[in-house]
Enzyme design. Sequence first.
Site, PDB file in Angstrom:
ATOM      1  N   PHE A 313     -38.775  14.543 -52.135  1.00 16.29           N
ATOM      2  CA  PHE A 313     -39.177  15.422 -53.244  1.00 16.29           C
ATOM      3  C   PHE A 313     -37.862  15.994 -53.794  1.00 16.29           C
ATOM      4  O   PHE A 313     -37.435  17.085 -53.419  1.00 16.29           O
ATOM      5  CB  PHE A 313     -40.087  16.549 -52.741  1.00 16.29           C
ATOM      6  CG  PHE A 313     -41.461  16.095 -52.317  1.00 16.29           C
ATOM      7  CD1 PHE A 313     -41.634  15.293 -51.203  1.00 16.29           C
ATOM      8  CD2 PHE A 313     -42.582  16.468 -53.038  1.00 16.29           C
ATOM      9  CE1 PHE A 313     -42.900  14.862 -50.809  1.00 16.29           C
ATOM     10  CE2 PHE A 313     -43.849  16.048 -52.658  1.00 16.29           C
ATOM     11  CZ  PHE A 313     -44.011  15.243 -51.544  1.00 16.29           C
ATOM     12  N   ASP A 314     -37.220  15.213 -54.653  1.00 22.20           N
ATOM     13  CA  ASP A 314     -35.836  15.526 -55.018  1.00 22.20           C
ATOM     14  C   ASP A 314     -35.674  16.871 -55.711  1.00 22.20           C
ATOM     15  O   ASP A 314     -34.598  17.456 -55.678  1.00 22.20           O
ATOM     16  CB  ASP A 314     -35.254  14.420 -55.890  1.00 22.20           C
ATOM     17  CG  ASP A 314     -35.063  13.126 -55.113  1.00 22.20           C
ATOM     18  OD1 ASP A 314     -34.733  13.206 -53.918  1.00 22.20           O
ATOM     19  OD2 ASP A 314     -35.244  12.050 -55.685  1.00 22.20           O
ATOM     20  N   GLY A 316     -37.911  19.793 -55.288  1.00 16.26           N
ATOM     21  CA  GLY A 316     -38.207  20.915 -54.393  1.00 16.26           C
ATOM     22  C   GLY A 316     -37.403  20.903 -53.108  1.00 16.26           C
ATOM     23  O   GLY A 316     -37.185  21.948 -52.491  1.00 16.26           O
ATOM     24  N   GLU A 317     -36.946  19.716 -52.676  1.00 12.48           N
ATOM     25  CA  GLU A 317     -36.188  19.629 -51.432  1.00 12.48           C
ATOM     26  C   GLU A 317     -34.673  19.699 -51.663  1.00 12.48           C
ATOM     27  O   GLU A 317     -33.926  20.019 -50.737  1.00 12.48           O
ATOM     28  CB  GLU A 317     -36.548  18.339 -50.689  1.00 12.48           C
ATOM     29  CG  GLU A 317     -37.989  18.354 -50.180  1.00 12.48           C
ATOM     30  CD  GLU A 317     -38.430  17.057 -49.523  1.00 12.48           C
ATOM     31  OE1 GLU A 317     -39.287  17.127 -48.620  1.00 12.48           O
ATOM     32  OE2 GLU A 317     -37.949  15.970 -49.898  1.00 12.48           O
ATOM     33  N   TYR A 318     -34.226  19.362 -52.861  1.00 12.37           N
ATOM     34  CA  TYR A 318     -32.798  19.461 -53.205  1.00 12.37           C
ATOM     35  C   TYR A 318     -32.576  20.367 -54.421  1.00 12.37           C
ATOM     36  O   TYR A 318     -31.981  21.418 -54.321  1.00 12.37           O
ATOM     37  CB  TYR A 318     -32.204  18.074 -53.493  1.00 12.37           C
ATOM     38  CG  TYR A 318     -32.034  17.208 -52.275  1.00 12.37           C
ATOM     39  CD1 TYR A 318     -31.248  17.624 -51.205  1.00 12.37           C
ATOM     40  CD2 TYR A 318     -32.645  15.965 -52.191  1.00 12.37           C
ATOM     41  CE1 TYR A 318     -31.090  16.833 -50.084  1.00 12.37           C
ATOM     42  CE2 TYR A 318     -32.489  15.166 -51.062  1.00 12.37           C
ATOM     43  CZ  TYR A 318     -31.711  15.607 -50.017  1.00 12.37           C
ATOM     44  OH  TYR A 318     -31.555  14.827 -48.920  1.00 12.37           O
ATOM     45  N   TYR A 398     -29.224   7.626 -55.947  1.00 15.64           N
ATOM     46  CA  TYR A 398     -29.853   7.449 -57.261  1.00 15.64           C
ATOM     47  C   TYR A 398     -29.297   8.389 -58.317  1.00 15.64           C
ATOM     48  O   TYR A 398     -28.828   9.473 -58.002  1.00 15.64           O
ATOM     49  CB  TYR A 398     -31.356   7.735 -57.159  1.00 15.64           C
ATOM     50  CG  TYR A 398     -32.208   6.488 -57.220  1.00 15.64           C
ATOM     51  CD1 TYR A 398     -32.433   5.843 -58.422  1.00 15.64           C
ATOM     52  CD2 TYR A 398     -32.787   5.961 -56.073  1.00 15.64           C
ATOM     53  CE1 TYR A 398     -33.213   4.695 -58.473  1.00 15.64           C
ATOM     54  CE2 TYR A 398     -33.564   4.816 -56.120  1.00 15.64           C
ATOM     55  CZ  TYR A 398     -33.774   4.189 -57.321  1.00 15.64           C
ATOM     56  OH  TYR A 398     -34.537   3.056 -57.367  1.00 15.64           O
ATOM     57  N   TYR A 400     -30.721  10.211 -61.937  1.00 18.35           N
ATOM     58  CA  TYR A 400     -31.856  10.462 -62.831  1.00 18.35           C
ATOM     59  C   TYR A 400     -31.338  11.121 -64.098  1.00 18.35           C
ATOM     60  O   TYR A 400     -30.595  12.099 -64.035  1.00 18.35           O
ATOM     61  CB  TYR A 400     -32.886  11.367 -62.154  1.00 18.35           C
ATOM     62  CG  TYR A 400     -33.532  10.715 -60.953  1.00 18.35           C
ATOM     63  CD1 TYR A 400     -34.399   9.643 -61.117  1.00 18.35           C
ATOM     64  CD2 TYR A 400     -33.247  11.148 -59.654  1.00 18.35           C
ATOM     65  CE1 TYR A 400     -34.975   9.013 -60.024  1.00 18.35           C
ATOM     66  CE2 TYR A 400     -33.828  10.527 -58.551  1.00 18.35           C
ATOM     67  CZ  TYR A 400     -34.691   9.460 -58.741  1.00 18.35           C
ATOM     68  OH  TYR A 400     -35.251   8.839 -57.665  1.00 18.35           O
TER      69      TYR A 400
HETATM   70 NI    NI Z   1     -36.231   2.962 -57.739  1.00 21.94          NI
END
Ligand code: NI
Length: 652
Positions: A313-314, A316-318, A398, A400
């Site tokens: 959970f990029d 809320g967790e980061y 990744y 975004y």
């Molecule tokens: Ni992907």
Amino acid sequence: MATTDAVAGTAVDTIHPLEPLSAAEIEATGAILRREGILTGATLVVSATLDEPSKEAVLAWREGDPVDRRAFVVLRDRAARTTVEALVSVSAGAVVSRREVPGVQPSVVLDELIEADGVIRADEGWQAAMRARGVEDLDLAIIDPWPAGWYDEADDPERRLVRALTWVRAAPDDNGYARPVEGLLVLVDLDRMEVVEVEDHGVVPLPPKSGNYWPEAITSAGNHPRFPGVRDDLRTIEITQPDGPSFTVRGHEVTWHKWRFRVGFTHREGLVLHTVAFDDRGTWRPVLHRASLAEMVVPYGDPNPTHYRKNAFDEGEYGIGFLANSLERGCDCLGEIHYFDGVLADGQCRPRVIPNAVCMHEEDFNVAWKHTDFHTGRVEVRRRRRLVVSSFSTVGNYEYGTFWYLYEDGTIELEMKSTGIVSTGAVANGGDPEFGTLIAPGLYAPNHQHFFCYRLDMCVDGPTNTVYEVHSEAAAGDANPHGNAWRVVETPLRRESEAQRTIDPLRGRHWKVVNPRVRNSLGQQVAYRLMPAANVAPFFTDDAAVAARAAFARNHLWVTPFAAGERFAAGDYPAQHPGGDGLPRWTAADRSIEGTDVVLWHVLGAHHPVRPEDWPVMPVTSVGFMLQPVGFFEGNPSLDLARPRAHEAACH
Ligand code: NI
């Protein structure tokens, strides 16, 4: 009151209630928290963000009105193992409230990640596992602390856990993701800063090839893929605006063409748009009060022990703002650029400024509209231009990219770009992974999906709105004597239970937000519609541990009545949360959503069975949606665009 430090070099006379916290305000917040004994040596500040005033207060605010500037601060007391929320009035120099939030874990702090890296490297169990794989130079290892998630009671949030994965570079500047250490997971307690457990599921050989992607590396014999050289046949392309850009910026308020809005930036959400309004022949008409990413999750579809707990959970967790990049002119954005800095707090509530975290520029976007009158020979063409407000965040492997576009015809578009490096695993040479794709010799990428939930706090000509689901269908019986007739069917969504929907592209399904109190000159209710694009359903089953935690991803659309505390789709604290918080919990009340202040939650699914072409760095792929006016304007709102200047004579 004058300030320059909050606002990317542009002075403003008074502080708007939605102006993000400045570096000085974050500094002051830290001083107040220390003075009151809330920020101590045992405590880390997770985030300090503007406590945004209510919609009513924002809409009622007039230039020069005093503003009580407040910071909402989340802290972790490592010694006491408690999470604390504090509300600080920077204006009054006082703590307004402080409360302990039991049984939750806030997102990770940069200092913790750095410390944890050192703790893992010093751990004998980890070192032994690396040597068992023939790795002698442990400095070549890179360690990524993945969120622990929640799989059973051992992951309960009393302890503050991350589950770290390891990779090994062949050389110090290598792309480490080319050589995953399969089967090795290290559980670390961040409060105690100790290794809790080293899980080793057995040795799989490190993949043999490098996966580097920069010009100097792609010609190397040891690289996969390998190229003879860098392309050199493209000639220069320049974007120039000799008269400067067409937008004006005041603090974080932007006026461009017929649009006006405010840019926000938070630790958790990153880029936020506020109070988006369109100038309709002299009247500012509101469309959107607040638009933000409300959570995201990346569930992996591989049962292998190294991968089944990858469910990040990029947000809320980061934190998407926490991980934002500094953008560069000529690289991330072309043309006449305006940048906004991201001003955050570090673990000690000192300002952590991300220069150029948000980029804004105009783009020529080919044709806005055109007609050649066959009878008279008249040709009218207008160029289309859009304003782009964007930001990139790096979450481990990744990238975004959040791209908001505003168009001259009243359309608002969101594009979420994914790029960067896929998460990898090692497979014994000759192996063909069942739940992933072989992308280089001995290297594979597990199947996975990305779900992004956008929160759209709508304000279509005012806060009182109703949402209709719209589809088209063939007319039945006598109404359709020739079989050709079809109509558009609009169904009001009256309660939250009726407003948990998925896309249905074959019937042209979309959702329309109307203002029942305002009619256009044709007598129709004014509206904006949410136009969904290609989408996908999650493939985890109901009994998967992630299913309850990522319940928001089950629907593409949720509608809720506005409630101040409801901002994050999986709840305020998704880290190590067993699930059920956020949208499923709030909507269990089945509140009325008719003729009220509505919030749309739109989930975008990016389905990712990985291609070999995604290695070693992924070509950008994107998901998105549009908000378009429907009967909001009288006819085409871009009719008044001027003819193209450069070739005016040729264009009509
Ligand atoms: Ni992907």
